[in-house]
Design a protein around this motif. Sequence first.
Motif, mmCIF file in Angstrom:
data_model
loop_
_atom_site.group_PDB
_atom_site.id
_atom_site.type_symbol
_atom_site.label_atom_id
_atom_site.label_comp_id
_atom_site.label_asym_id
_atom_site.label_seq_id
_atom_site.Cartn_x
_atom_site.Cartn_y
_atom_site.Cartn_z
ATOM 1 N N ALA A 78 0.826 -1.211 0.000
ATOM 2 C CA ALA A 78 0.000 0.000 0.000
ATOM 3 C C ALA A 78 0.855 1.253 0.000
ATOM 4 O O ALA A 78 0.575 2.215 -0.739
ATOM 5 C CB ALA A 78 -0.929 -0.016 1.217
ATOM 6 N N VAL A 79 1.914 1.279 0.808
ATOM 7 C CA VAL A 79 2.803 2.446 0.833
ATOM 8 C C VAL A 79 3.497 2.613 -0.512
ATOM 9 O O VAL A 79 3.649 3.732 -1.022
ATOM 10 C CB VAL A 79 3.822 2.314 1.979
ATOM 11 C CG1 VAL A 79 4.876 3.407 1.893
ATOM 12 C CG2 VAL A 79 3.118 2.383 3.332
ATOM 13 N N ALA A 80 3.920 1.499 -1.106
ATOM 14 C CA ALA A 80 4.585 1.579 -2.407
ATOM 15 C C ALA A 80 3.645 2.122 -3.478
ATOM 16 O O ALA A 80 4.033 2.974 -4.293
ATOM 17 C CB ALA A 80 5.100 0.196 -2.799
ATOM 18 N N VAL A 81 2.404 1.646 -3.483
ATOM 19 C CA VAL A 81 1.423 2.118 -4.467
ATOM 20 C C VAL A 81 1.168 3.612 -4.273
ATOM 21 O O VAL A 81 1.106 4.382 -5.245
ATOM 22 C CB VAL A 81 0.112 1.322 -4.336
ATOM 23 C CG1 VAL A 81 -1.013 1.979 -5.135
ATOM 24 C CG2 VAL A 81 0.319 -0.104 -4.803
ATOM 25 N N LEU A 82 1.059 4.036 -3.025
ATOM 26 C CA LEU A 82 0.827 5.449 -2.746
ATOM 27 C C LEU A 82 2.008 6.289 -3.229
ATOM 28 O O LEU A 82 1.829 7.371 -3.818
ATOM 29 C CB LEU A 82 0.606 5.650 -1.241
ATOM 30 C CG LEU A 82 -0.226 6.848 -0.808
ATOM 31 C CD1 LEU A 82 -1.666 6.691 -1.282
ATOM 32 C CD2 LEU A 82 -0.193 6.991 0.713
ATOM 33 N N GLY A 83 3.217 5.795 -2.999
ATOM 34 C CA GLY A 83 4.393 6.531 -3.441
ATOM 35 C C GLY A 83 4.498 6.620 -4.955
ATOM 36 O O GLY A 83 4.839 7.678 -5.507
ATOM 37 N N VAL A 84 4.212 5.510 -5.636
ATOM 38 C CA VAL A 84 4.260 5.518 -7.107
ATOM 39 C C VAL A 84 3.228 6.489 -7.665
ATOM 40 O O VAL A 84 3.521 7.259 -8.611
ATOM 41 C CB VAL A 84 4.025 4.094 -7.638
ATOM 42 C CG1 VAL A 84 3.824 4.112 -9.145
ATOM 43 C CG2 VAL A 84 5.200 3.196 -7.277
ATOM 44 N N ARG A 85 2.020 6.505 -7.101
ATOM 45 C CA ARG A 85 0.994 7.430 -7.579
ATOM 46 C C ARG A 85 1.414 8.878 -7.341
ATOM 47 O O ARG A 85 1.168 9.753 -8.177
ATOM 48 C CB ARG A 85 -0.342 7.180 -6.879
ATOM 49 C CG ARG A 85 -1.063 5.929 -7.317
ATOM 50 C CD ARG A 85 -2.563 6.026 -7.079
ATOM 51 N NE ARG A 85 -3.195 6.850 -8.105
ATOM 52 C CZ ARG A 85 -3.551 8.107 -7.948
ATOM 53 N NH1 ARG A 85 -3.320 8.730 -6.817
ATOM 54 N NH2 ARG A 85 -4.138 8.774 -8.923
ATOM 55 N N ALA A 86 2.021 9.128 -6.185
ATOM 56 C CA ALA A 86 2.447 10.494 -5.889
ATOM 57 C C ALA A 86 3.489 10.975 -6.892
ATOM 58 O O ALA A 86 3.459 12.141 -7.327
ATOM 59 C CB ALA A 86 3.006 10.572 -4.468
ATOM 60 N N LEU A 87 4.397 10.087 -7.288
ATOM 61 C CA LEU A 87 5.428 10.468 -8.255
ATOM 62 C C LEU A 87 4.879 10.529 -9.675
ATOM 63 O O LEU A 87 5.259 11.403 -10.469
ATOM 64 C CB LEU A 87 6.590 9.475 -8.185
ATOM 65 C CG LEU A 87 7.379 9.455 -6.860
ATOM 66 C CD1 LEU A 87 8.414 8.344 -6.888
ATOM 67 C CD2 LEU A 87 8.042 10.801 -6.616
ATOM 68 N N TRP A 88 3.981 9.614 -10.004
ATOM 69 C CA TRP A 88 3.478 9.518 -11.382
ATOM 70 C C TRP A 88 2.421 10.579 -11.672
ATOM 71 O O TRP A 88 2.466 11.233 -12.720
ATOM 72 C CB TRP A 88 2.908 8.127 -11.603
ATOM 73 C CG TRP A 88 2.466 7.864 -13.017
ATOM 74 C CD1 TRP A 88 1.210 7.986 -13.526
ATOM 75 C CD2 TRP A 88 3.296 7.457 -14.102
ATOM 76 N NE1 TRP A 88 1.187 7.660 -14.851
ATOM 77 C CE2 TRP A 88 2.466 7.339 -15.251
ATOM 78 C CE3 TRP A 88 4.657 7.167 -14.216
ATOM 79 C CZ2 TRP A 88 2.964 6.948 -16.480
ATOM 80 C CZ3 TRP A 88 5.145 6.777 -15.450
ATOM 81 C CH2 TRP A 88 4.306 6.673 -16.564
ATOM 82 N N VAL A 89 1.463 10.745 -10.758
ATOM 83 C CA VAL A 89 0.353 11.670 -10.976
ATOM 84 C C VAL A 89 0.635 13.056 -10.390
ATOM 85 O O VAL A 89 0.088 14.048 -10.839
ATOM 86 C CB VAL A 89 -0.950 11.088 -10.374
ATOM 87 C CG1 VAL A 89 -2.132 12.005 -10.599
ATOM 88 C CG2 VAL A 89 -1.233 9.714 -10.974
#
Length: 862
Positions: A78-89
């Motif tokens: 969950a933390v990884a997904v949140l981090g990827v979204r923060a960087l991507w979006v």
Amino acid sequence: MLRYSVAIFTSAFLLFGVQPLAGRYALPWYGGTPGVWTACMLFFQAALLGGYAYSHALASRLTPRLQAKVHLGVLAVAVAVLGVRALWVGSPVAPGPEWRPVGTDLAVPRLLAMLAVTIGLPFFVLSTTGPLLQSWFARARPGRSPYVLYALSNVGSLLALLGYPFLVEPWVGRGAQAWGWGVGFVLFAVACAVCAVDVLRHERSATTAGAGQSGGAVGHVAAGAEPRLTVGADANASLVGGSREVDGHAAAGAASQSAVGVASHAEGSREVGTAPRLAVGAGGVASGSDVAVAHAGGARAPSADGVAPVNASLHATDAEAAHAAAFEAMKQEARGGAPDASATQPQEKPGLRQTLEWLGLSTCASVLLLATTNQLSQDVAAGPFLWVLPLAVYLLTFILAFSRESFYSRTLYSVLLIASGAAAAHAHAAGPHFPLPLLLLAYAASLFAGCMVCHGELFRLRPAPRHLSAFYLWVSAGGVIGALFVSGVATSFFRAYWEYPLSLGGCCIVALVGMAKAPPDETRGRRVSRMLRGAMLMMVTTNLFLSMNQDLDRARFSERNFFGVVRVMEQNAEDPTLHLFGLRHGAVTHGWQLASPENRSRPTTYYTREAGLGLAIAEQRRLREAVGLPPGLHVGVLGLGVGTSAALLEKGDRGRYYEINPAVIELAQGKGGFFSFLADSPSTATMVEGDARISLEQELERGEPQGFDVLSLDVFSSDAVPVHLLTEEAVALYKKHLAPHGVLAMHISNVHLDLVPVALAHARKLGMHATFVFHETKDDALRSNWMLLSPDREFSWGPTFTRATARVRRLGLRGEPDFTWTDDRSSVLRVLRQGGPDSRVLDVEASSGPQPTQPVAQPASE
């Protein structure tokens, strides 16, 4: 205790805090209608049910060590997904541009998919926290009561709910909220991971200690040890040395968890040789509260792969269950109350009838919550302020009803339901002009009374402790069914908002059934009182349906979809000169047309020639003729209504109409033969279906600025304001579509909101000059407030305005605006009508005239 307290408090706070934030991101892309929040609630409840089922499955089928490892992995993902979204979006919560809808079809499925991708996994993880961590705490700290965790969860839930519209939304931008929530989730994950490590450490210590013992004892109590019963001063019982502890607030734990779905409890694996331990308390989840039921006792040893046998952890033995039931009765006697019948009866498996009762009561309360929110949102504005108020009331009823049985009195709440139901029916009949404080009070009181009846009866129907897991899962499923009913079934099959009288009437029936059986010691006076209350409950239910049915009986056409309810009303059929058909969206008239052939082309309601839009079009036409430009105006209209604005256009004019509701488009284009403004107009009409702002943005992206001479903004949904169409960014977009001397005409009539300061702030920011046009109800006209924004200061000083019968004022702001509506910050609390003059607004004279220094009276509401 501290690590568990931090994790559970933050999980409850974040779980509630993200819901209005996610709704705010979804609102602008789906028309700003009340249906957006209903669809969001469907997602939240379904995610909660999944989270509770995960917690139950994890705690009942895996050993604590494996539970901790699995959950650590889920947290990391969950933390990884949140981090990827923060960087991507560029934001941990905001949806990317790929989710911007291009049409109006399948709005609910698209919205649910967007929420699942953007916040689905973090929300799911948060929903698992209360039940799972409470079971861990009960195992790791067997001598301590987990009630403080339940209380902290409730505090976190209510704080997030009530703090958002008052402390967060007015002052913190949407983007900053998203980043703050993302940081908060990372901190929560760290706290939750610390708890998981604590479980691993505790299990390692227990394994080491148990290795030297004989007889296969694994826990802190040797196999077969006789438990000793102690009752403390607080009436909480605990069995010392591996005995059962039943927290004094057993069912309270379910309570708050169900503001969007009741929490199921999590059953922990039991240690060999120990008696089962039950801990149920009130905590928070998306409805805020957490329920944890942890059994620690009499299980077989785990298998080599770490998975505990199902039978070893799911239930206590019959003897243990009877012991717990008797102990629950002792606790209630210690409190001074009668023993709970459900606790002393044999612990038989609940049958189909009892399961359906759980499901029906929880569904009824869930439907009432969402129906109340819909009723409030359509009369004011769809937004967090009116979303969280009903949710907070709903959560409060769970906390009270599930704390202890004495908090629910059938007599008290049946009387309150009668009074509040009558008040809600009166408010509905009064329409949008009913005072906002009284409107909120009536609906909040009826929601509180109805949910207290459902949840109070639900608590009385709770099963024996060994079946609490199924109980809470069924109650949570009822919440999902209620949301699915409102957002899917009601929208597709009802012609009006029937779910409100149905759910409130259902609560009256529940109260009626509850009082049907006479107490054995009932006196004659009490019997008469009970019969009178029953008769009045039946009257309230009948009155609710009659008040809803009156308008439908007079409607010639009615249709409901995701964007609301539209009805065609026929009036004065007996008088040919006054015979007309009117369009009502919710409770507000959105236009009418006279039926006689000689009067059908006459502009009416808010669009007469003396109203703001009519004056703006007439002045633009006069200016074109004065400078020798060819005739023909290009007019844009955001919000079609019945197409009345087309009656203001002439041959050679071009009208471009933006409308999101397909039912409105069909009616304006002649469906049913009620309205013909578009067909009768000599101008050229172009229809653009979809959200007006998205459509205008797409036109600019294609390099197609429209160059409107006049752009009309009249986009109310019932009497609610789609806020995203009135923000600074939206008005800047409209200006890009104007011709060099084009005028933006904003219809700002509203009973509860004063939109004048908002419009003036936009005018100041964009370098435009504002003219307020107020027209009273007279003949074919209805009262209307229009704000005209023009780049030319002298535009409203032309003869069209100076000779008008309407009240025309040129307005400005004294100094910088105190606030403005932007996409990031747009709280309706700042624009609620206060009454009296507004010291920020002043009259502006012509360029050669002086400006007054005294404040002017606040423009009248619609």
